[in-house]
Design an enzyme around this catalytic site. Structure first.
Site, mmCIF file in Angstrom:
data_model
loop_
_atom_site.group_PDB
_atom_site.id
_atom_site.type_symbol
_atom_site.label_atom_id
_atom_site.label_comp_id
_atom_site.label_asym_id
_atom_site.label_seq_id
_atom_site.Cartn_x
_atom_site.Cartn_y
_atom_site.Cartn_z
ATOM 1 N N ARG A 236 39.983 35.298 77.713
ATOM 2 C CA ARG A 236 40.102 35.193 76.266
ATOM 3 C C ARG A 236 39.646 36.495 75.638
ATOM 4 O O ARG A 236 38.623 37.060 76.037
ATOM 5 C CB ARG A 236 39.249 34.022 75.720
ATOM 6 N N GLU A 265 46.940 35.294 68.181
ATOM 7 C CA GLU A 265 48.195 35.120 68.920
ATOM 8 C C GLU A 265 49.114 34.159 68.166
ATOM 9 O O GLU A 265 48.634 33.253 67.482
ATOM 10 C CB GLU A 265 47.903 34.585 70.323
ATOM 11 N N HIS A 285 50.145 36.755 76.911
ATOM 12 C CA HIS A 285 49.418 35.537 77.287
ATOM 13 C C HIS A 285 50.286 34.620 78.152
ATOM 14 O O HIS A 285 50.588 33.481 77.794
ATOM 15 C CB HIS A 285 48.927 34.769 76.060
#
Length: 329
Positions: A236, A265, A285
């Site tokens: 993260r 995001e 991601h």
């Protein structure tokens, strides 16, 4: 039940074998991303069970207060994107399987892919080839180098094993109990936090994001790294102090980074500071985004819905909500 699934970007979920677990329910799937409260309130007005794909959409109090029919949020992993206290006050169960004993090979594999891509400058070499200029630089091998694993959990342990397979020296730093597991597995443990930042050629972060780990990697930590070293983050982004990585890379310590995660995001701004750096490999991601991982995750998520429908809620992270008489399915 009326079930809504958000953020299924590539319309993947309905094609999974586990999707049949929702047979008999009224299921709506959205393939775009929306964070606007008014828009989400309209979409979710009739929703009784909400399925989330990790932290793609934030479920905060202003939205929750406009969803009178919502009774269950079903997801997997940690939940910093959900206002749990508000859910409890409103009688909404949050079910989330923390899958502590299940290795995430998908994320571990991407981590290793990023390590090799950064060390051998694979994206840059591809761009050079496409531009007709052939080789653009000389890369580095990983064998014989020191791989740091910061956070020795289910993913960190797998990545450490990959390091051994590639002939690397593995050094671990983590919580005390995790360090003990690393020693039992035959790995060296750093003397302290500073030691791992100073010694590693490649340092990979593998921690869950909690209040205690937010900003755990500071600017001073990064300044200890070698100018030839690589920092990898597939966990993260907020594990790293805000803005510290970009500044550290400009200062030359570490010399490279490979990241799959960002503060906000999805990232749509091509001027994002990390994306524009020549010494950074960036991916959107995708650590957990494989069909095999989706099948594993959504099987658990749909089982939680089935459990709720059968009046036996599972993996409840806000157990106080079960005292609310409104919760009968």
């Amino acid at each position: 039940m009326k079930i809504t699934i958000l953020d299924d970007y590539h319309d993947t979920i309905r094609g999974l074998a586990c999707f049949e677990k929702l047979d008999g329910h009224d299921v709506t799937i959205w393939n775009d991303h929306l964070q606007d409260v008014d828009g989400l309130a309209d979409r979710l007005a009739d929703t009784e069970a909400l399925v989330l794909i990790r932290e793609r959409t934030k479920i905060r109090t202003p939205l929750l207060e406009r969803l009178p029919n919502l009774r269950l949020i079903s997801q997997r992993s940690v939940y910093p994107h959900i206002d749990i206290d508000t859910c409890t006050k409103l009688g909404i169960i949050v079910s989330s399987d923390m899958h502590a004993g299940t290795p995430s090979f998908a994320t571990a594999e991407l981590t290793w892919g990023l390590i090799l891509s950064a060390m051998r400058q694979i994206p840059q070499q591809m761009n050079s080839l496409k531009a007709g200029t052939w080789q653009m630089a000389v890369g580095n091998t990983v064998g014989g180098r020191t791989l740091g694993i910061y956070g020795y959990g289910r993913i960190g342990k797998v990545v450490a094993g990959y390091g051994v397979a590639f002939g690397m020296n593995v050094l671990v730093w983590a919580r005390e109990e995790s360090r003990a597991r690393a020693v039992a597995d035959g790995y060296e443990v750093a003397a302290n936090k500073a030691d791992i930042f100073e010694r590693c050629d490649i340092l990979s972060l593998h921690m869950r994001l909690y209040d205690a780990t937010r900003g755990i990697v500071t600017a001073s930590d990064l300044a200890r790294m070698k100018p030839t070293s690589l920092l990898v983050n597939t966990s993260r982004a907020p594990l790293v102090e805000f803005g510290a990585l970009e500044n550290a890379l400009r200062a030359g310590r570490p010399g490279m980074a490979a990241v799959d995660v960002y503060e906000e995001e999805p990232v749509r701004d091509t001027n994002h500071p990390l994306i524009g750096m020549d010494n950074v490999v960036c991916t959107p991601h995708i650590g957990y985004v494989t069909r095999e991982e989706y099948q594993l995750q959504f099987s658990d998520i749909f089982d939680q819905i089935t459990a709720y429908a059968g009046e036996s809620p599972a993996n409840v992270v806000n157990p106080d909500v079960l005292k609310d008489p409104r919760l009968r399915p």
